[in-house]
Design a protein around this motif. Structure first.
Motif, PDB file in Angstrom:
ATOM      1  N   UNK A  95       0.755  -0.976   0.358  1.00 39.73           N
ATOM      2  CA  UNK A  95       0.297   0.686   0.003  1.00 39.73           C
ATOM      3  C   UNK A  95       0.955   1.286   0.307  1.00 39.73           C
ATOM      4  N   UNK A  96       0.293   2.473  -0.780  1.00 40.51           N
ATOM      5  CA  UNK A  96       0.831   3.675  -0.684  1.00 40.51           C
ATOM      6  C   UNK A  96       0.199   4.182   1.254  1.00 40.51           C
ATOM      7  N   UNK A  97       1.572   4.639   2.103  1.00 37.65           N
ATOM      8  CA  UNK A  97       1.199   5.863   2.795  1.00 37.65           C
ATOM      9  C   UNK A  97       1.442   7.306   2.432  1.00 37.65           C
ATOM     10  N   UNK A  98       0.108   7.566   3.325  1.00 35.50           N
ATOM     11  CA  UNK A  98       0.801   9.222   3.071  1.00 35.50           C
ATOM     12  C   UNK A  98       1.730   9.719   3.670  1.00 35.50           C
ATOM     13  N   UNK A  99       2.511  10.571   3.085  1.00 41.04           N
ATOM     14  CA  UNK A  99       3.950  11.541   3.387  1.00 41.04           C
ATOM     15  C   UNK A  99       4.424  10.408   1.917  1.00 41.04           C
ATOM     16  N   UNK A 100       4.709   9.565   1.552  1.00 38.88           N
ATOM     17  CA  UNK A 100       5.381   9.065   0.934  1.00 38.88           C
ATOM     18  C   UNK A 100       5.079   9.378  -0.435  1.00 38.88           C
ATOM     19  N   UNK A 101       6.398   9.308  -1.035  1.00 41.21           N
ATOM     20  CA  UNK A 101       6.007   9.659  -2.814  1.00 41.21           C
ATOM     21  C   UNK A 101       5.946   7.995  -3.810  1.00 41.21           C
ATOM     22  N   UNK A 102       4.608   8.516  -4.008  1.00 43.55           N
ATOM     23  CA  UNK A 102       4.686   6.576  -4.397  1.00 43.55           C
ATOM     24  C   UNK A 102       3.915   7.509  -6.190  1.00 43.55           C
ATOM     25  N   UNK A 266      19.639   2.094   5.922  1.00 45.51           N
ATOM     26  CA  UNK A 266      18.595   0.506   5.037  1.00 45.51           C
ATOM     27  C   UNK A 266      16.930   0.972   5.780  1.00 45.51           C
ATOM     28  N   UNK A 267      16.112   0.905   4.845  1.00 44.63           N
ATOM     29  CA  UNK A 267      15.063   1.599   5.686  1.00 44.63           C
ATOM     30  C   UNK A 267      14.245   0.107   6.008  1.00 44.63           C
ATOM     31  N   UNK A 298       6.091   7.626  11.535  1.00 44.97           N
ATOM     32  CA  UNK A 298       7.286   8.553  10.873  1.00 44.97           C
ATOM     33  C   UNK A 298       6.883   7.705   9.160  1.00 44.97           C
ATOM     34  N   UNK A 299       7.012   6.823   8.683  1.00 44.64           N
ATOM     35  CA  UNK A 299       6.703   6.986   7.217  1.00 44.64           C
ATOM     36  C   UNK A 299       6.206   8.359   6.287  1.00 44.64           C
ATOM     37  N   UNK A 300       4.979   8.821   7.522  1.00 46.37           N
ATOM     38  CA  UNK A 300       3.747  10.392   6.956  1.00 46.37           C
ATOM     39  C   UNK A 300       5.205  12.073   7.155  1.00 46.37           C
ATOM     40  N   UNK A 301       6.044  11.236   8.587  1.00 44.11           N
ATOM     41  CA  UNK A 301       6.028  12.862   9.574  1.00 44.11           C
ATOM     42  C   UNK A 301       7.623  13.155   9.001  1.00 44.11           C
ATOM     43  N   UNK A 302       8.330  11.552   8.819  1.00 44.37           N
ATOM     44  CA  UNK A 302      10.147  11.703   8.786  1.00 44.37           C
ATOM     45  C   UNK A 302      10.468  11.268  10.517  1.00 44.37           C
ATOM     46  N   UNK A 303      11.365  11.036  10.389  1.00 46.06           N
ATOM     47  CA  UNK A 303      12.401  11.576   9.651  1.00 46.06           C
ATOM     48  C   UNK A 303      12.687   9.568   8.691  1.00 46.06           C
ATOM     49  N   UNK A 304      13.103  10.157   7.423  1.00 43.20           N
ATOM     50  CA  UNK A 304      13.123   9.144   6.560  1.00 43.20           C
ATOM     51  C   UNK A 304      14.397   8.792   6.494  1.00 43.20           C
ATOM     52  N   UNK A 312      17.897  10.131   7.003  1.00 44.09           N
ATOM     53  CA  UNK A 312      17.784   9.637   8.155  1.00 44.09           C
ATOM     54  C   UNK A 312      18.475   7.985   7.777  1.00 44.09           C
ATOM     55  N   UNK A 313      19.127   7.727   9.172  1.00 38.89           N
ATOM     56  CA  UNK A 313      19.885   6.440   9.000  1.00 38.89           C
ATOM     57  C   UNK A 313      18.266   5.720   9.882  1.00 38.89           C
ATOM     58  N   UNK A 314      19.048   4.759   8.823  1.00 40.89           N
ATOM     59  CA  UNK A 314      17.849   3.647   9.836  1.00 40.89           C
ATOM     60  C   UNK A 314      17.598   3.563  11.327  1.00 40.89           C
ATOM     61  N   UNK A 315      18.923   4.239  12.024  1.00 43.83           N
ATOM     62  CA  UNK A 315      18.805   4.354  13.957  1.00 43.83           C
ATOM     63  C   UNK A 315      17.768   5.293  13.728  1.00 43.83           C
ATOM     64  N   UNK A 316      17.685   6.435  13.550  1.00 42.44           N
ATOM     65  CA  UNK A 316      16.622   6.978  13.416  1.00 42.44           C
ATOM     66  C   UNK A 316      15.183   7.012  13.157  1.00 42.44           C
TER      67      UNK A 316
END
Ligand code: NAI
Ligand code: MG
Length: 325
Positions: A95-102, A266-267, A298-304, A312-316
């Motif tokens: 699915x597409x997530x709000x905030x993520x370019x799709x 990595x995501x 987090x996908x919507x508001x970041x960090x990404x 952002x890093x995986x850790x963030x």
């Protein structure tokens, strides 16, 4: 009581996104006991085998398994492990997530992929130099089982079913798949559409919103789900469940991503969303929903991570998900 979870990080980014996901699971108030096992290219180099017996046994006896990714040895690792958990269904929500370019922001569908037969368990041969063959098996039993699973899955969600096949060319094997699916559909009085898989690939790109549950033979499910990943922002977003009767293995759809491995970028979303599927499969629906909500937030508001245009890093990202929980 606690859930006994086998954790198999594997290779490459598997070793980054899996610990990140375990951190998320540890921040829930669900009792887990994690045991880590080795598998993949690194294990092959060190121990001489990509899938040690102790790993298979650990996966077999666990309540469920969280798997990262393997590299070149993937076929020798993940195919046997799916068999170890008795997985006949591979479930891949896209699915597409709000905030993520799709490319296609309306996408929200689920591939239900036959997980035991077809070309992935076929027998390949080189008859003579430059002449090769592939023999594949498709049975009524396995086709009916995945059809029943797919129709049940769709019914629970009030979703429509589309059956992918290429029975016009592979008349015997895809013909068997289609006949068996039709038999199960008819027994249930289910309504469904049938589409040739090549045409379906085009329709998925042009109008993904028209599809809910796509029931696929093994190879088609693999290809079409990666295609659909491209519609929603990439492989870093796609979770999957390998479901058996009393055991299951959860893993991101992506592989070891050697092009970005070791950089800490990595995501982790695909693996965290796989963990949400695991929680739901264990009956921890509320915890599963919380993890999914936190990841979506987090996908919507970041960090990404960079694959989604962020820095952002995986850790963030992991930190942000844990904070939301
Ligand atoms: P891949 O899925 O590893 O990578 C494809 C592309 O997606 C790459 O550009 C990669 O950087 C990106 N990508 C993948 N996961 C990502 C993540 N979490 N965050 C951000 N970007 C991500 O597929 P590829 O390159 O075809 O294969 C690489 C290795 O992985 C091969 O050795 C292959 O055998 C193995 N593989 C293993 C699988 C498994 O263990 N289930 C599944 C698919 C491939
Ligand atoms: Mg694949």
């Amino acid at each position: 009581m606690s859930y006994d979870i086998a954790v198999v990080p594997g290779d490459g980014v598997g070793r980054e996104v899996t610990p990140a996901t375990v951190r998320v699971l540890e921040s829930l108030d669900v009792p887990f006991s994690f045991t880590e096992y080795e598998a993949g290219d690194g294990t092959l180099a060190e121990a001489g085998e990509a899938l040690p017996e102790v790993t298979s046994q650990g996966v077999e006896s666990a309540d469920a398994t969280l798997f990262g990714a393997a590299g070149e040895s993937a076929a020798d690792v993940i195919l046997p492990l799916r068999e170890t958990v008795g997985s006949f269904a591979n479930v891949r929500p896209v699915r597409a997530y709000p905030g993520v370019d799709a490319l296609q922001p309306e996408t929200d569908l689920v591939f239900v992929r036959e997980n035991t037969e077809g070309v992935y368990t076929g027998i390949e041969d080189e008859i003579t130099e430059g002449v090769t063959t592939l023999t594949r098996v498709v049975t009524d039993d396995a086709s009916r089982r995945i059809a029943a699973f797919g129709f049940d899955y769709a019914e629970q969600r009030g979703a429509d079913v589309t059956v992918a096949h290429k029975a016009n060319v592979m008349r015997v094997t895809d013909g068997q798949f289609l006949d068996s699916v039709r038999a199960v559909g008819d027994e249930r009085g289910a309504e469904y559409d049938e589409l040739l898989m090549d045409a379906l690939a085009m329709h998925l790109v042009q109008r993904p919103a028209d599809f809910d549950v796509v029931l696929c033979p093994n190879l088609a499910g693999d290809l079409l789900s990666d295609l659909a990943a491209g519609l929603v922002g990439g492989l870093g977003l796609l979770p999957s469940a390998n479901v058996g009767t009393d055991n299951a293995l959860f893993e991101p759809v992506h592989g070891s991503a050697p092009d970005i491995a070791g950089q800490g970028v990595a995501n982790p979303a695909a693996t965290m969303l796989s963990a949400a599927l695991m929680l739901e499969w264990l009956g921890e629906d509320e915890a599963g929903r919380r993890v999914r909500d936190a990841v979506e937030g987090v996908l919507s508001d970041g960090p990404r991570t960079p694959d989604l245009g962020g820095e952002a890093a995986t850790e963030d990202v992991t930190e942000a998900v844990v904070e939301r929980l």
